[in-house]
Design an enzyme around this catalytic site. Structure first.
Site, PDB file in Angstrom:
ATOM      1  N   ASP A 292     -21.543  30.449 -37.806  1.00 48.24           N
ATOM      2  CA  ASP A 292     -21.673  28.987 -37.818  1.00 48.24           C
ATOM      3  C   ASP A 292     -21.845  28.470 -36.392  1.00 48.24           C
ATOM      4  O   ASP A 292     -21.389  29.111 -35.434  1.00 48.24           O
ATOM      5  CB  ASP A 292     -20.403  28.324 -38.380  1.00 48.24           C
ATOM      6  CG  ASP A 292     -20.167  28.675 -39.830  1.00 48.24           C
ATOM      7  OD1 ASP A 292     -21.112  29.105 -40.499  1.00 48.24           O
ATOM      8  OD2 ASP A 292     -19.013  28.512 -40.259  1.00 48.24           O
TER       9      ASP A 292
HETATM   10  N1  URA Z   1     -17.059  32.533 -41.867  1.00 47.22           N
HETATM   11  C1  URA Z   1     -17.226  31.254 -41.498  1.00 47.22           C
HETATM   12  O1  URA Z   1     -16.675  30.350 -42.132  1.00 47.22           O
HETATM   13  N2  URA Z   1     -17.993  30.990 -40.427  1.00 47.22           N
HETATM   14  C2  URA Z   1     -18.588  31.946 -39.691  1.00 47.22           C
HETATM   15  O2  URA Z   1     -19.277  31.638 -38.706  1.00 47.22           O
HETATM   16  C3  URA Z   1     -18.414  33.277 -40.086  1.00 47.22           C
HETATM   17  C4  URA Z   1     -17.632  33.545 -41.185  1.00 47.22           C
END
Ligand code: URA
Length: 231
Positions: A101
């Site tokens: 993310d």
């Molecule tokens: N899970 C999430 O919520 N975000 C990420 O970036 C990776 C795994």
């Protein structure tokens, strides 16, 4: 990673064939014969069979310490992506082997080898991904064991696969998951009534983020590291 696993991947032979070579003393580690199949290799170890040094087939394989705030995408019309951290000539060649993310930091892999990235990200391989989550609220043992067993995420029909959890502090948890659903870790903590404030990926499979890489920095993987991801 283990010596037999590396020899098998790099030489393209079965693990039992690799173990036979090791048992016979035909495999050298940094020049010395090693007869132990489970011998652990460091990232920069050199392995040879007979007079031939082993390496994995060529290509470009990078680890990047993703900082918070950049998109895990190869291009975006409005926002800066992680590719802006690479020289143009490299950025033009690689794609992402998995995503994080925008607000997540940590280990990101980039490559020009589609087979390898497919193997790293294939759901059926259940490749472990290790994150450290800082939470808005302290989490109790009930919350920890619900997450370890698997929780139902909003708007989904299948619970998450079992996860491994380790308490690092009242509101700090190391969590290992073997899937890659959308915003999975954040949604898992939301499912037990908590909220992730910061998320960092430490490891994928047998490969840990190099602690000497500052956020925004990258380097090529060694042959041993490339194989270790799939361990
Ligand atoms: N899970 C999430 O919520 N975000 C990420 O970036 C990776 C795994």
């Amino acid at each position: 990673m283990r010596l037999d696993g590396f020899v098998s991947k790099a030489a393209g032979v079965s693990r039992s064939q690799a173990r036979t070579w090791i048992r016979r003393g035909e495999v050298r580690v940094d020049g010395q014969p090693v007869r132990e199949a489970g011998y652990r290799l460091d990232a920069d170890t050199r392995v040879s069979v007979g007079s031939e040094e082993l390496s994995l087939p060529g290509g470009l394989y990078l680890m990047l310490h993703k900082p918070r705030g950049l998109l895990s995408a190869t291009r975006d019309a409005h926002q800066q992506t992680v590719l802006s951290l690479l020289p143009d000539a490299l950025a033009a060649r690689v794609h992402l082997a998995g995503r994080l993310d925008k607000d997540t930091s940590g280990l990101l892999l980039l490559t020009d080898d589609g087979d390898w990235s497919h193997r790293v990200t294939a759901p059926a391989r259940h490749c472990g991904k290790v994150y450290v989550a800082d939470l808005a609220d302290a989490i109790d043992d009930t919350g920890m064991s619900r997450l370890a067993d698997g929780v139902m995420l909003r708007a989904e029909r299948v619970p998450t696969r079992p996860a491994r959890l380790e308490r690092l502090g009242p509101a700090r948890v190391r969590i290992t998951i073997t899937e890659g659903r959308y915003h999975q870790v954040r949604r898992m903590f939301a499912a037990v009534g908590n909220r992730v404030l910061a998320l960092h990926r430490e490891r994928i499979g047998g490969l840990a983020l190099d602690p000497s890489l500052a956020p925004g920095r990258w380097r090529e993987l060694t042959a041993v590291e490339r194989a270790a991801v799939l361990d």
